[in-house]
Design a protein around this motif. Sequence first.
Motif, PDB file in Angstrom:
ATOM      1  N   ILE A 148       0.903  -1.297  -0.121  1.00 55.61           N
ATOM      2  CA  ILE A 148       0.056   0.145   0.019  1.00 55.61           C
ATOM      3  C   ILE A 148       0.744   1.242   0.080  1.00 55.61           C
ATOM      4  O   ILE A 148       0.488   2.380  -0.409  1.00 55.61           O
ATOM      5  CB  ILE A 148      -0.979   0.009   1.201  1.00 55.61           C
ATOM      6  CG1 ILE A 148      -0.155  -0.055   2.515  1.00 55.61           C
ATOM      7  CG2 ILE A 148      -1.929  -0.945   1.099  1.00 55.61           C
ATOM      8  CD1 ILE A 148      -1.154   0.445   3.716  1.00 55.61           C
ATOM      9  N   HIS A 149       2.144   1.142   0.411  1.00 57.44           N
ATOM     10  CA  HIS A 149       2.914   2.283   0.678  1.00 57.44           C
ATOM     11  C   HIS A 149       3.807   2.559  -0.724  1.00 57.44           C
ATOM     12  O   HIS A 149       4.537   3.711  -0.747  1.00 57.44           O
ATOM     13  CB  HIS A 149       3.989   2.318   1.829  1.00 57.44           C
ATOM     14  CG  HIS A 149       2.929   2.050   3.057  1.00 57.44           C
ATOM     15  ND1 HIS A 149       2.284   3.117   3.734  1.00 57.44           N
ATOM     16  CD2 HIS A 149       3.212   1.023   4.086  1.00 57.44           C
ATOM     17  CE1 HIS A 149       1.790   2.634   4.807  1.00 57.44           C
ATOM     18  NE2 HIS A 149       2.317   1.355   5.329  1.00 57.44           N
ATOM     19  N   ASP A 150       3.452   1.843  -1.776  1.00 57.21           N
ATOM     20  CA  ASP A 150       4.054   1.982  -3.122  1.00 57.21           C
ATOM     21  C   ASP A 150       3.452   3.169  -3.624  1.00 57.21           C
ATOM     22  O   ASP A 150       2.350   3.372  -3.618  1.00 57.21           O
ATOM     23  CB  ASP A 150       4.142   0.749  -4.212  1.00 57.21           C
ATOM     24  CG  ASP A 150       5.004  -0.312  -3.604  1.00 57.21           C
ATOM     25  OD1 ASP A 150       5.681  -0.049  -2.472  1.00 57.21           O
ATOM     26  OD2 ASP A 150       4.955  -0.993  -4.104  1.00 57.21           O
ATOM     27  N   TYR A 151       4.442   3.586  -4.992  1.00 59.81           N
ATOM     28  CA  TYR A 151       3.701   4.733  -5.650  1.00 59.81           C
ATOM     29  C   TYR A 151       2.962   3.962  -6.862  1.00 59.81           C
ATOM     30  O   TYR A 151       3.475   2.934  -7.149  1.00 59.81           O
ATOM     31  CB  TYR A 151       4.869   5.692  -6.311  1.00 59.81           C
ATOM     32  CG  TYR A 151       5.185   6.656  -5.209  1.00 59.81           C
ATOM     33  CD1 TYR A 151       4.740   7.770  -5.106  1.00 59.81           C
ATOM     34  CD2 TYR A 151       6.695   6.430  -4.302  1.00 59.81           C
ATOM     35  CE1 TYR A 151       5.257   8.742  -4.000  1.00 59.81           C
ATOM     36  CE2 TYR A 151       6.847   7.489  -3.303  1.00 59.81           C
ATOM     37  CZ  TYR A 151       6.114   8.441  -3.198  1.00 59.81           C
ATOM     38  OH  TYR A 151       6.478   9.461  -2.216  1.00 59.81           O
ATOM     39  N   PRO A 152       2.059   4.346  -7.331  1.00 62.59           N
ATOM     40  CA  PRO A 152       1.506   3.920  -8.465  1.00 62.59           C
ATOM     41  C   PRO A 152       2.425   3.342  -9.657  1.00 62.59           C
ATOM     42  O   PRO A 152       2.449   2.204 -10.274  1.00 62.59           O
ATOM     43  CB  PRO A 152       0.642   4.973  -9.436  1.00 62.59           C
ATOM     44  CG  PRO A 152       0.240   5.811  -7.984  1.00 62.59           C
ATOM     45  CD  PRO A 152       1.353   5.813  -7.095  1.00 62.59           C
ATOM     46  N   HIS A 153       3.506   4.024  -9.849  1.00 59.93           N
ATOM     47  CA  HIS A 153       4.556   3.680 -11.088  1.00 59.93           C
ATOM     48  C   HIS A 153       5.289   2.226 -10.595  1.00 59.93           C
ATOM     49  O   HIS A 153       5.925   1.529 -11.258  1.00 59.93           O
ATOM     50  CB  HIS A 153       5.628   4.790 -11.348  1.00 59.93           C
ATOM     51  CG  HIS A 153       6.644   5.073 -10.404  1.00 59.93           C
ATOM     52  ND1 HIS A 153       7.586   4.333 -10.312  1.00 59.93           N
ATOM     53  CD2 HIS A 153       6.584   5.973  -9.233  1.00 59.93           C
ATOM     54  CE1 HIS A 153       8.524   4.799  -9.298  1.00 59.93           C
ATOM     55  NE2 HIS A 153       7.682   5.777  -8.648  1.00 59.93           N
ATOM     56  N   GLN A 154       5.114   1.967  -9.491  1.00 56.52           N
ATOM     57  CA  GLN A 154       5.799   0.761  -8.830  1.00 56.52           C
ATOM     58  C   GLN A 154       5.028  -0.588  -9.178  1.00 56.52           C
ATOM     59  O   GLN A 154       5.277  -1.685  -8.906  1.00 56.52           O
ATOM     60  CB  GLN A 154       6.180   0.736  -7.418  1.00 56.52           C
ATOM     61  CG  GLN A 154       7.201   1.813  -7.029  1.00 56.52           C
ATOM     62  CD  GLN A 154       7.554   2.022  -5.667  1.00 56.52           C
ATOM     63  OE1 GLN A 154       6.757   2.852  -4.971  1.00 56.52           O
ATOM     64  NE2 GLN A 154       8.606   1.337  -5.165  1.00 56.52           N
TER      65      GLN A 154
END
Length: 349
Positions: A148-154
């Motif tokens: 959940i703590h990722d950025y969308p591009h990840q």
Amino acid sequence: MGAPLLEVEDLTIQYKTSSGPVTAVSGVTFTVEEAEYFGLVGESGCGKSTIAKSLIGGLDENGSIVGGTIKYRGEEIQDFSDAQLSERIRWKEISLIPQSSMNNLDPLQRVSEQAVEIARTHSDMSKAEALERFGELFETVGLQPSRIHDYPHQFSGGMQQRAVIALALFMEPSLIIADEPTTALDVIMQDQIFKYLDAMKDEFETSMLLITHDISLVFESCQSMAVMHGGQLAETGTVVDLYDTPRHPYSILLQEAFPDIEDPNRELGTIDGTPPRIIGDVNVCTFVDRCPWAIEDCHTAAPPLEQVEGDSRHGVSCFRMDEVHEEYATEKRPDIGTTVEETKADGDA
Ligand SMILES: Nc1ncnc2c1ncn2[C@@H]1O[C@H](COP(=O)(O)OP(=O)(O)OP(=O)(O)O)[C@@H](O)[C@H]1O
Ligand code: NI
């Protein structure tokens, strides 16, 4: 019983373009009840996403509702300001899983930040509670809670879509509009998400407006449905109505064009031609050029939605609905306008 959850009546939507006003939706009427999955089906360009966006006040800049009403729990959506829609309707009451979910996450924010923001505005969850709940939803849609703590591009495209689905479920809305929600996902994931949605329906009486071109998916997962063609509503009713006794020529041909789980060896039909692009007012049946049953009248007016006798929910927009029904019952397939793929099933190949 109170008002239906969602009542769309005589809805007409146009887009301003350089070649004039494109009528993407014309005179569409249907009702979604509480705790019901409702399928909206039709081929590309028939106006499905336009309807989806209009329901939460999210039409493209050049689009506008030029006629009709959209009532949510009896209240007219068009009377809400954008601020009221954000505050009262979006996420909490109606959430949209948009067709191209990939572009619907803020690229500059971690997904968890977007979730916390939604929770802050629409619930009294603490930040910790919000993160825990959101992590659980990530697990439900097959993502690692820690991500959940990722950025969308990840995320890959399919993972982004699942993150968007998790966000849409987050505030436990009464109505989820799912516009081709699982097309980018593999079959196992599709199944898992539908199972979860089904469980939600039972637990929270959630309703869903499932938008798809796949009529078999609607037959499998919905209770009621509508078939659209060229911006018009062709037919609406329970899935049993439309599966057992389709009456609009387009519903009949569409059903023949898809594999039938109960009769997998049946030959698949095809529907010739393409839907028209309509500029300005619509005063024809938009299926007329593709319809084997069409007569002169069909060229001169848009057929109104009429109830099938003795059935309050089953409605058909076809001047010839009774004749079509009778002819189809005896002769099955019409003899003009359609072609049949002859070699499909019987091992000709
Ligand atoms: N912003 C826009 N400006 C002009 N025309 C538009 C706009 N958005 C959609 N349209 C047109 O409106 C019609 C309906 O489009 P819409 O996206 O609602 O169809 P759809 O049923 O969702 O199709 P698909 O299955 O391909 O997603 C199409 O003819 C489309 O080209
Ligand atoms: Ni669409």
